[in-house]
Design a protein around this motif. Structure first.
Motif, PDB file in Angstrom:
ATOM      1  N   LYS A  78      19.534   6.672  -6.409  1.00 41.43           N
ATOM      2  CA  LYS A  78      19.836   7.980  -6.960  1.00 41.43           C
ATOM      3  C   LYS A  78      21.251   7.981  -7.515  1.00 41.43           C
ATOM      4  CE  LYS A  78      19.717  12.930  -5.845  1.00 41.43           C
ATOM      5  NZ  LYS A  78      19.388  13.935  -4.805  1.00 41.43           N
ATOM      6  N   SER A  79      21.390   8.389  -8.757  1.00 38.72           N
ATOM      7  CA  SER A  79      22.716   8.498  -9.358  1.00 38.72           C
ATOM      8  C   SER A  79      23.466   9.673  -8.753  1.00 38.72           C
ATOM      9  CB  SER A  79      22.604   8.673 -10.877  1.00 38.72           C
ATOM     10  OG  SER A  79      21.937   7.576 -11.464  1.00 38.72           O
ATOM     11  N   TYR A  80      24.771   9.553  -8.689  1.00 38.64           N
ATOM     12  CA  TYR A  80      25.549  10.659  -8.150  1.00 38.64           C
ATOM     13  C   TYR A  80      26.919  10.722  -8.814  1.00 38.64           C
ATOM     14  CZ  TYR A  80      28.023   7.207  -5.166  1.00 38.64           C
ATOM     15  OH  TYR A  80      28.762   6.152  -4.699  1.00 38.64           O
ATOM     16  N   VAL A 186      25.636   4.635  -8.028  1.00 41.16           N
ATOM     17  CA  VAL A 186      24.308   4.986  -7.533  1.00 41.16           C
ATOM     18  C   VAL A 186      24.289   4.788  -6.018  1.00 41.16           C
ATOM     19  CG1 VAL A 186      23.155   4.344  -9.682  1.00 41.16           C
ATOM     20  CG2 VAL A 186      23.349   2.662  -7.839  1.00 41.16           C
ATOM     21  N   LEU A 189      18.699   4.374  -1.928  1.00 38.31           N
ATOM     22  CA  LEU A 189      18.037   5.275  -0.988  1.00 38.31           C
ATOM     23  C   LEU A 189      17.679   4.531   0.297  1.00 38.31           C
ATOM     24  CD1 LEU A 189      15.711   7.344  -3.371  1.00 38.31           C
ATOM     25  CD2 LEU A 189      17.958   7.954  -2.465  1.00 38.31           C
ATOM     26  N   GLU A 293      24.893  16.858  -5.724  1.00 40.11           N
ATOM     27  CA  GLU A 293      24.931  15.694  -6.604  1.00 40.11           C
ATOM     28  C   GLU A 293      26.153  14.805  -6.386  1.00 40.11           C
ATOM     29  OE1 GLU A 293      24.556  16.900 -10.648  1.00 40.11           O
ATOM     30  OE2 GLU A 293      22.812  18.161 -10.294  1.00 40.11           O
ATOM     31  N   LEU A 330      23.022  13.154  -0.434  1.00 43.27           N
ATOM     32  CA  LEU A 330      22.064  12.840  -1.495  1.00 43.27           C
ATOM     33  C   LEU A 330      20.641  12.743  -0.961  1.00 43.27           C
ATOM     34  CD1 LEU A 330      24.236  10.042  -3.120  1.00 43.27           C
ATOM     35  CD2 LEU A 330      24.018  12.409  -3.912  1.00 43.27           C
ATOM     36  N   GLU A 331      20.483  12.773   0.367  1.00 40.21           N
ATOM     37  CA  GLU A 331      19.159  12.713   0.993  1.00 40.21           C
ATOM     38  C   GLU A 331      19.042  13.840   2.012  1.00 40.21           C
ATOM     39  OE1 GLU A 331      17.609   8.796   2.035  1.00 40.21           O
ATOM     40  OE2 GLU A 331      19.454   7.902   1.276  1.00 40.21           O
TER      41      GLU A 331
END
Length: 465
Positions: A78-80, A186, A189, A293, A330-331
């Motif tokens: 996941k990009s952040y 990124v 995950l 984000e 992010l999760e």
């Protein structure tokens, strides 16, 4: 003794990438790793019952791209955004229109922003880097605005080297050293371990061998070539050796005595190490509100010149620059408590335990409050790993991933002066930050080894004719 076409020393990301590339090509390969885990600093470990990424807080989007395009491995990510605290607000990257609005909200005039944007095309010109040798000098020439400079200093200072000692090529946007893509972080995950574990699975599936908890003692040479590798469990015959131990360890420890000429030894010996890190693994209440984000936050400390000068003199600065990585932001669906890794620089050399304790307290109270008011009071627990404890428990030195050599120090080619010995990882080409550098270095080392194998086969075939 067992005989392998290639022995890879170290199962860090560089070593694993090299081994994966070789096994894909059908080469009989053995990876020898002294710790129980793959990935080196790009891995996750359980600390006090919770899992944390122990290093490599920046994983660029080039890493999952390499996994997919080179090895056909799909790695969920996941990009952040990464935020730098400037005044009372954050300025974040990747650099886009949002960044410009945040700069303006931090007090930068639109005129200064436009002036900065007009000068950024210089990053495509070789002549610009000939004039400005360090990142600090290059940033100073792009803008006179202190907010923009501070943001750049923090983002590039996380290498563990002062921006004024970091080669300006880190900023280059074209040419052989282009593609750093520092603004595209990124999150893997489930944690960094999935990146390393996927490479281990690939290597095993393609006939490669991995041996953990086995420490390499020496590389034996015969007729000016690497002949075998001696470990604490035995000895292996090797046609080629690729070392993911850092180049100083490989040349100055594992390969001594070896067929090295004095200039090469002096150059390796002159390599400067980046500053080591203090790592704090903490949990805090999941109800604490963090910006959506965002996966990492930077809190600037003293000015870069002053901070690095103090650190290199063997003392903590008045205010430490630190990074707080919060992958659980992010999760969020799987979060019980937020887990975060906080890192700041340890002075060069040793410091008194009381000095370390005071600096940790300062960062965990005043520092966290400056970053997010109210956060220090929501911390549930934390565990401190100074460089000594980190190395003792993880078997690794807590350096920043992919750190550049000193300003006047070139990066080394993976090919050493010994025709069948290669080095990958930090201080070795290509010029990249963090995990992408390690992966591309490993692949480049494997490619050079395969090219050397082909040359040897062709020469033998020609002699037989």
């Amino acid at each position: 003794m067992d005989h392998y076409q290639v022995i890879v020393i170290g199962a860090g990301i560089g070593g694993l990438s090299a081994a994966a590339y070789l096994t894909k090509a059908g080469i009989k390969t053995l990876v020898v790793e002294q710790t129980p885990f793959p990935g080196g600093r790009c891995y996750s470990r359980v600390i006090n019952g919770a899992e944390y990424d122990i290093g490599a807080l920046y994983v660029g989007d080039r890493a999952p791209e390499i996994l997919q395009t080179v090895f056909g491995i799909n790695c969920a990510f996941k990009s952040y955004r990464m935020g730098v605290k400037i005044g009372d607000s954050f300025v974040s990257v990747p650099f886009d229109r949002r960044t410009l609005r945040e700069l303006h909200g931090s007090g930068v005039t639109w005129g200064d922003i436009l002036c900065f944007l007009r000068r950024t095309p210089n990053l495509f010109r070789q002549s610009y880097f000939d004039r400005h040798r360090s990142v600090g000098e290059a940033l100073d020439s792009l803008t006179s605005n202190e907010v923009i400079r501070q943001m750049g200093y923090v983002l590039f200072g996380v290498s563990g080297i002062s921006p004024y000692s970091l080669p300006s090529s880190y900023l280059r946007m074209s040419g052989d050293t282009a593609g750093t893509r520092i603004g595209n972080p990124v999150h893997i995950l489930g944690g960094n371990k999935h990146l390393a574990d996927s490479l281990v699975t690939f290597i095993s599936a393609h006939g490669g061998h991995l041996s953990f908890r086995e420490k390499v003692k020496r590389i034996i040479f015969k007729d000016s070539r690497a002949y075998s590798v001696v470990t604490d469990k035995g000895q292996y015959r090797a046609d080629y050796v690729i070392s993911n131990a850092d180049i100083r360890t490989t040349i100055l420890q594992l390969s001594r005595p070896g067929p090295w000429d004095d200039p090469y030894l002096r150059e390796v010996n002159s390599l400067k190490r980046p500053l080591a890190l203090v790592c704090v693994f903490l949990t805090f209440e999941p109800s604490f509100d963090l910006p959506n984000e965002f996966g990492a936050f930077f809190m600037p400390g003293d000015s870069p010149g002053k901070e690095f000068q103090t650190l290199n003199a063997g003392q903590f600065p008045e205010r430490s620059t630190f990074c707080l990585q919060v992958p659980t932001n992010l999760e969020r669906r799987t979060v019980e408590n937020h887990r975060a890794t906080l890192q700041f620089y340890h002075p060069r050399g040793s410091v008194a335990p009381q000095a370390l304790k005071q600096q940790v307290h300062k960062v965990m109270t005043t520092g966290l409050e400056q970053l997010f008011p109210g956060l220090s009071g929501r911390v549930i627990s934390y565990t401190v790993y100074d460089p000594s404890r980190y190395e003792q428990e993880f078997g690794l030195k807590p350096f920043v991933f992919g750190a550049s050599p000193a300003l006047n120090q070139r990066r080394f080619s993976p090919q050493t002066s010994v025709p069948n010995l290669f080095c990958v990882g930090d201080s070795v080409l290509p010029e990249r930050p963090s995990v992408p550098q390690a992966m591309e270095s490993g692949i480049l080392g494997a490619q050079k080894a395969l090219k050397r194998m082909k040359m040897t086969r062709d020469r033998r075939a020609s002699c037989q004719e």
